[in-house]
Design a protein around this motif. Structure first.
Motif, PDB file in Angstrom:
ATOM      1  N   GLU A 135       8.755  18.239  10.949  1.00 36.98           N
ATOM      2  CA  GLU A 135       8.565  17.705  12.309  1.00 36.98           C
ATOM      3  C   GLU A 135       7.487  16.617  12.316  1.00 36.98           C
ATOM      4  OE1 GLU A 135       7.791  20.647  15.407  1.00 36.98           O
ATOM      5  OE2 GLU A 135       6.610  19.132  16.483  1.00 36.98           O
ATOM      6  N   TYR A 136       6.370  16.861  11.615  1.00 30.02           N
ATOM      7  CA  TYR A 136       5.291  15.873  11.582  1.00 30.02           C
ATOM      8  C   TYR A 136       5.742  14.566  10.923  1.00 30.02           C
ATOM      9  CZ  TYR A 136       1.676  19.182  13.165  1.00 30.02           C
ATOM     10  OH  TYR A 136       0.905  20.040  13.898  1.00 30.02           O
ATOM     11  N   ALA A 137       6.527  14.695   9.845  1.00 30.42           N
ATOM     12  CA  ALA A 137       7.001  13.487   9.162  1.00 30.42           C
ATOM     13  C   ALA A 137       7.901  12.686  10.115  1.00 30.42           C
ATOM     14  CB  ALA A 137       7.754  13.852   7.890  1.00 30.42           C
ATOM     15  N   ILE A 138       8.758  13.392  10.832  1.00 29.65           N
ATOM     16  CA  ILE A 138       9.652  12.697  11.779  1.00 29.65           C
ATOM     17  C   ILE A 138       8.816  12.054  12.899  1.00 29.65           C
ATOM     18  CG2 ILE A 138      11.533  13.006  13.460  1.00 29.65           C
ATOM     19  CD1 ILE A 138      12.531  15.327  11.701  1.00 29.65           C
ATOM     20  N   THR A 139       7.805  12.786  13.381  1.00 29.65           N
ATOM     21  CA  THR A 139       6.928  12.264  14.436  1.00 29.65           C
ATOM     22  C   THR A 139       6.319  10.932  14.005  1.00 29.65           C
ATOM     23  OG1 THR A 139       6.373  14.500  15.120  1.00 29.65           O
ATOM     24  CG2 THR A 139       4.864  12.779  15.821  1.00 29.65           C
ATOM     25  N   MET A 140       5.789  10.911  12.789  1.00 29.47           N
ATOM     26  CA  MET A 140       5.170   9.689  12.273  1.00 29.47           C
ATOM     27  C   MET A 140       6.220   8.589  12.166  1.00 29.47           C
ATOM     28  SD  MET A 140       2.305   8.445  11.309  1.00 29.47           S
ATOM     29  CE  MET A 140       1.685   7.050  10.354  1.00 29.47           C
ATOM     30  N   GLY A 141       7.397   8.939  11.668  1.00 24.91           N
ATOM     31  CA  GLY A 141       8.469   7.958  11.503  1.00 24.91           C
ATOM     32  C   GLY A 141       8.897   7.367  12.841  1.00 24.91           C
ATOM     33  N   LEU A 142       9.041   8.217  13.847  1.00 24.51           N
ATOM     34  CA  LEU A 142       9.461   7.708  15.153  1.00 24.51           C
ATOM     35  C   LEU A 142       8.384   6.787  15.737  1.00 24.51           C
ATOM     36  CD1 LEU A 142      11.085  10.920  16.709  1.00 24.51           C
ATOM     37  CD2 LEU A 142      12.280   8.900  15.840  1.00 24.51           C
ATOM     38  N   ALA A 143       7.121   7.180  15.545  1.00 24.68           N
ATOM     39  CA  ALA A 143       6.032   6.352  16.078  1.00 24.68           C
ATOM     40  C   ALA A 143       6.002   4.978  15.413  1.00 24.68           C
ATOM     41  CB  ALA A 143       4.690   7.061  15.885  1.00 24.68           C
TER      42      ALA A 143
ATOM     43  N   LEU B  13       0.829  -1.211   0.000  1.00 25.25           N
ATOM     44  CA  LEU B  13       0.000   0.000   0.000  1.00 25.25           C
ATOM     45  C   LEU B  13       0.859   1.256   0.000  1.00 25.25           C
ATOM     46  CD1 LEU B  13      -2.649  -1.034   2.692  1.00 25.25           C
ATOM     47  CD2 LEU B  13      -2.893  -1.144   0.198  1.00 25.25           C
ATOM     48  N   GLU B  14       0.367   2.266  -0.685  1.00 27.68           N
ATOM     49  CA  GLU B  14       0.982   3.594  -0.631  1.00 27.68           C
ATOM     50  C   GLU B  14      -0.093   4.528  -0.086  1.00 27.68           C
ATOM     51  OE1 GLU B  14       3.463   4.151  -4.534  1.00 27.68           O
ATOM     52  OE2 GLU B  14       1.889   2.694  -4.876  1.00 27.68           O
ATOM     53  N   ILE B  15       0.182   5.125   1.066  1.00 21.67           N
ATOM     54  CA  ILE B  15      -0.827   5.995   1.674  1.00 21.67           C
ATOM     55  C   ILE B  15      -0.318   7.429   1.702  1.00 21.67           C
ATOM     56  CG2 ILE B  15      -2.120   6.483   3.780  1.00 21.67           C
ATOM     57  CD1 ILE B  15      -2.082   3.542   4.415  1.00 21.67           C
ATOM     58  N   HIS B  16      -1.110   8.310   1.144  1.00 19.12           N
ATOM     59  CA  HIS B  16      -0.782   9.736   1.198  1.00 19.12           C
ATOM     60  C   HIS B  16      -1.572  10.374   2.326  1.00 19.12           C
ATOM     61  CE1 HIS B  16       0.469   8.992  -3.001  1.00 19.12           C
ATOM     62  NE2 HIS B  16       1.360   9.915  -2.731  1.00 19.12           N
ATOM     63  N   ALA B  17      -0.867  11.061   3.214  1.00 18.13           N
ATOM     64  CA  ALA B  17      -1.555  11.757   4.298  1.00 18.13           C
ATOM     65  C   ALA B  17      -1.195  13.231   4.246  1.00 18.13           C
ATOM     66  CB  ALA B  17      -1.137  11.164   5.642  1.00 18.13           C
TER      67      ALA B  17
ATOM     68  N   ARG C  13       9.250   2.913   3.470  1.00 21.76           N
ATOM     69  CA  ARG C  13       9.685   4.289   3.743  1.00 21.76           C
ATOM     70  C   ARG C  13       8.500   5.204   4.001  1.00 21.76           C
ATOM     71  NH1 ARG C  13       9.690   3.770  -1.865  1.00 21.76           N
ATOM     72  NH2 ARG C  13       8.339   5.299  -2.904  1.00 21.76           N
ATOM     73  N   ILE C  14       8.806   6.378   4.537  1.00 18.71           N
ATOM     74  CA  ILE C  14       7.832   7.476   4.571  1.00 18.71           C
ATOM     75  C   ILE C  14       8.572   8.683   4.006  1.00 18.71           C
ATOM     76  CG2 ILE C  14       6.382   8.965   6.003  1.00 18.71           C
ATOM     77  CD1 ILE C  14       6.441   6.779   8.173  1.00 18.71           C
ATOM     78  N   HIS C  15       8.069   9.268   2.932  1.00 21.84           N
ATOM     79  CA  HIS C  15       8.763  10.462   2.433  1.00 21.84           C
ATOM     80  C   HIS C  15       7.839  11.665   2.365  1.00 21.84           C
ATOM     81  CE1 HIS C  15       7.450   8.791  -1.575  1.00 21.84           C
ATOM     82  NE2 HIS C  15       7.061  10.038  -1.676  1.00 21.84           N
TER      83      HIS C  15
ATOM     84  N   LEU D  81       2.483  16.618   2.179  1.00 23.63           N
ATOM     85  CA  LEU D  81       2.027  15.231   2.301  1.00 23.63           C
ATOM     86  C   LEU D  81       3.151  14.387   2.852  1.00 23.63           C
ATOM     87  CD1 LEU D  81       0.646  14.446  -1.301  1.00 23.63           C
ATOM     88  CD2 LEU D  81      -0.722  14.982   0.714  1.00 23.63           C
ATOM     89  N   ILE D  82       2.786  13.326   3.572  1.00 20.17           N
ATOM     90  CA  ILE D  82       3.742  12.236   3.696  1.00 20.17           C
ATOM     91  C   ILE D  82       3.187  11.099   2.862  1.00 20.17           C
ATOM     92  CG2 ILE D  82       4.956  12.651   5.887  1.00 20.17           C
ATOM     93  CD1 ILE D  82       2.843  10.974   7.288  1.00 20.17           C
ATOM     94  N   GLU D  83       4.076  10.390   2.202  1.00 15.10           N
ATOM     95  CA  GLU D  83       3.657   9.176   1.520  1.00 15.10           C
ATOM     96  C   GLU D  83       4.298   8.017   2.254  1.00 15.10           C
ATOM     97  OE1 GLU D  83       4.150   8.835  -2.745  1.00 15.10           O
ATOM     98  OE2 GLU D  83       3.971   6.663  -2.641  1.00 15.10           O
ATOM     99  N   LEU D  84       3.445   7.136   2.737  1.00 14.84           N
ATOM    100  CA  LEU D  84       3.918   5.983   3.505  1.00 14.84           C
ATOM    101  C   LEU D  84       3.788   4.742   2.614  1.00 14.84           C
ATOM    102  CD1 LEU D  84       2.898   5.341   7.151  1.00 14.84           C
ATOM    103  CD2 LEU D  84       2.383   3.619   5.461  1.00 14.84           C
ATOM    104  N   VAL D  85       4.878   4.036   2.426  1.00 10.09           N
ATOM    105  CA  VAL D  85       4.897   2.912   1.491  1.00 10.09           C
ATOM    106  C   VAL D  85       5.218   1.616   2.241  1.00 10.09           C
ATOM    107  CG1 VAL D  85       5.931   2.008  -0.629  1.00 10.09           C
ATOM    108  CG2 VAL D  85       5.742   4.480  -0.297  1.00 10.09           C
TER     109      VAL D  85
END
Ligand code: ADP
Ligand code: MG
Length: 485
Positions: free
Chosen positions: A65-73, A17-21, A128-130, A158-162
């Motif tokens: 910051e939000y992208a890093i937050t999501m990545g750390l979580a 899945l590729e999710i765009h948020a 990844r999340i980019h 956006l972040i795209e989570l793959v």
């Protein structure tokens, strides 16, 4: 008994899945334009969003910051040396002629997200999340002859989570997207509203024979905008691919779309493997070097995650899986639960109160947990009063809860003023019990002849004539004793 092999049981579905948020920042990824949803078309578009010559983009720190937050979580590794690349293509809703994205340096790498399925817990591997920017919107259904373009969304972060291709059913995909939506909302990085397009999903699907290691040719279903549609689209597509294979056809790599009118998918284009987007580092944006200090600061601000809370509550409060899952569905509710557990030790009752009467109250009055803040100690006191038999549950939940929320006040005083305290007085109890027995001689007879189920009716009658003040445990005992001879 042996099962006949159906065509579908021969195959394994493979899904990535590729999710765009959309990140919940006030302004865009590379300029100060607002990101409000629903603004009048083309009102949030400065020359930077439009990519006019001579304009300079600037990176939005909050988005990073939000992208890093999501990545750390999600337990990702954070890439410290980032750069942004231009992905060049032409489309009417892409005013610059390129999208700024991260090509070879996604800000978050690896990581996992746990989901619950009917077969238990499963860890889904992330690739990844980019970070990237959104395009504008082409609106095809406002006019019969033209396509309308609204560029307000262009440049929204956006972040795209793959994920890795490691999901194997529509059910898993459903659980995964549900979990991601919950997580982004919990972290406050995205509002998760799929119907407004804040969260969108592309599903890549292939099939292979059970036991086969090599991946099959995949199709990609674009822009699924509800979790139900994701499930339906994947279910349909798996069956379609199996049919093609079973009838000797050849699966071609395709980009498809979901038609929610009849729950099918249709081809939009055949997809070449190597898209030539001519990526190159955006010359207007400096590379983004992240410091360990900043990443640590963000890590310290991370809230406890739903999964951690669930484990903690099962261990220390001995609550059921169902309860902890419910209580960690929404952050505000979880916080309220935690606050109540600091005021009362009746954890199971607190859970029941929240999932029952408190949720009903909020639904009926269309209110949020914020409204309950002032009443918090009184609600804790109300729960205690029920636990210590000063009030019966139905009086407390039906008559008192609303009063002490709407006008924060002591439940004890309210109950005293309105004569609602449960009676422990033997005289008073005896009076009600005798009244009920005298009123129902026929039922008393039936009871004595063996129809013991009637006790419920007697207890109910006592409750009714005492207006809820009779402690049902006491009245049951007293009734049983009196009716025994
Ligand atoms: P692209 O660059 O075309 O978007 P990626 O390699 O980045 O392709 O993969 C996109 C998504 O597709 C990922 O989630 C990946 O797990 C998934 N994927 C790749 N190959 C397959 C396959 N054969 N079957 C199912 N999913 C796949
Ligand atoms: Mg893709």
């Amino acid at each position: 008994m042996t099962q006949t092999a159906t065509p579908s049981s021969k195959y394994e579905a493979v899904i990535g899945l590729e999710i765009h948020a959309q990140l919940a920042t006030k302004s865009k990824m590379f300029c100060g334009d607002a990101t409000d949803f629903g603004a009048a078309p083309n009102t949030q578009i400065s020359p930077i969003t439009l990519g006019h010559p001579g304009t300079l983009p600037k990176t939005n720190e909050k988005a990073v910051e939000y992208a890093i937050t999501m990545g750390l979580a999600c337990g990702c590794t954070i890439e410290k040396n980032n750069y942004f690349a231009r992905k060049n293509y032409f489309y009417p809703d892409l005013p610059k002629g390129y999208q700024i994205s991260q090509h070879t340096t996604p800000i978050c790498v690896g990581g996992t997200v746990s989901i619950k399925t009917s077969k238990g817990e499963k860890k889904i591997q992330l690739n990844r999340i980019h970070l990237e920017e959104d395009a504008g919107k082409s609106i095809h259904d406002l006019s019969a002859t033209s396509t309308m373009i609204d560029l307000n969304r262009a440049g929204t972060p956006l972040i795209e989570l793959v994920t890795e291709p490691c999901l194997h059913s529509a059910e898993e995909a459903f659980a995964f997207v549900t979990e991601i939506r919950k997580l982004v909302r919990w972290l406050g990085v995205c509002d998760g509203n799929m119907e407004e397009g804040s969260l969108r999903c592309d599903a890549n699907i292939s099939i292979r024979l059970q036991g086969e290691k090599k991946l099959g040719t995949r199709v990609e279903i674009k822009n699924l905008n509800s979790i139900r549609n994701i499930k339906k689209a994947i279910e349909y597509e798996i069956e379609r691919l199996i049919q093609i294979n079973e009838t000797g056809g050849i699966i071609i790599q395709q980009t498809r779309s979901f038609d929610s009118n009849n729950d099918t998918t249709f081809s939009i284009r055949d997809k070449e493997d190597a898209n030539d987007y001519r990526y190159f580092p955006d010359p207007d944006l400096a590379p983004l070097h992240l410091t360990d200090e900043w990443i640590d600061e963000i890590r310290k601000k991370l809230p406890s995650l739903p999964n951690e809370l669930q484990k903690q509550w099962v261990n220390s409060f001995h609550l059921s899986e169902y309860d902890v899952e419910q209580l960690s569905e929404h952050k505000e509710e979880a916080a309220f639960f935690i606050q109540l557990t600091q005021l009362s030790k009746h954890y199971k009752s607190i859970a029941n109160w929240i999932l029952g009467p408190i949720r009903s109250y909020l639904n009926e009055s269309n209110a949020t947990y914020e409204k309950l803040t002032l009443a918090l100690p009184y609600i804790a006191a109300l729960i205690e009063m029920v636990e210590t038999n000063q009030l019966n549950f139905s009086v407390a939940s039906n008559k008192i809860l609303k009063e002490i929320i709407d006008q924060p006040q002591s439940p004890l005083m309210y109950a005293e003023q309105h004569n609602l305290l449960q009676s422990n007085s033997v005289d008073e109890m005896e009076h009600w019990v005798n009244q009920v027995i005298a009123k129902h001689p026929d039922k008393v007879n039936e009871y004595k002849k063996g129809k013991k189920g009637l006790i419920g009716l007697f207890v109910g009658e006592v409750k009714r004539i005492s207006q809820g003040k009779a402690d049902p445990k006491l009245s049951t005992q007293m009734l049983e004793k009196k009716l025994a001879n």
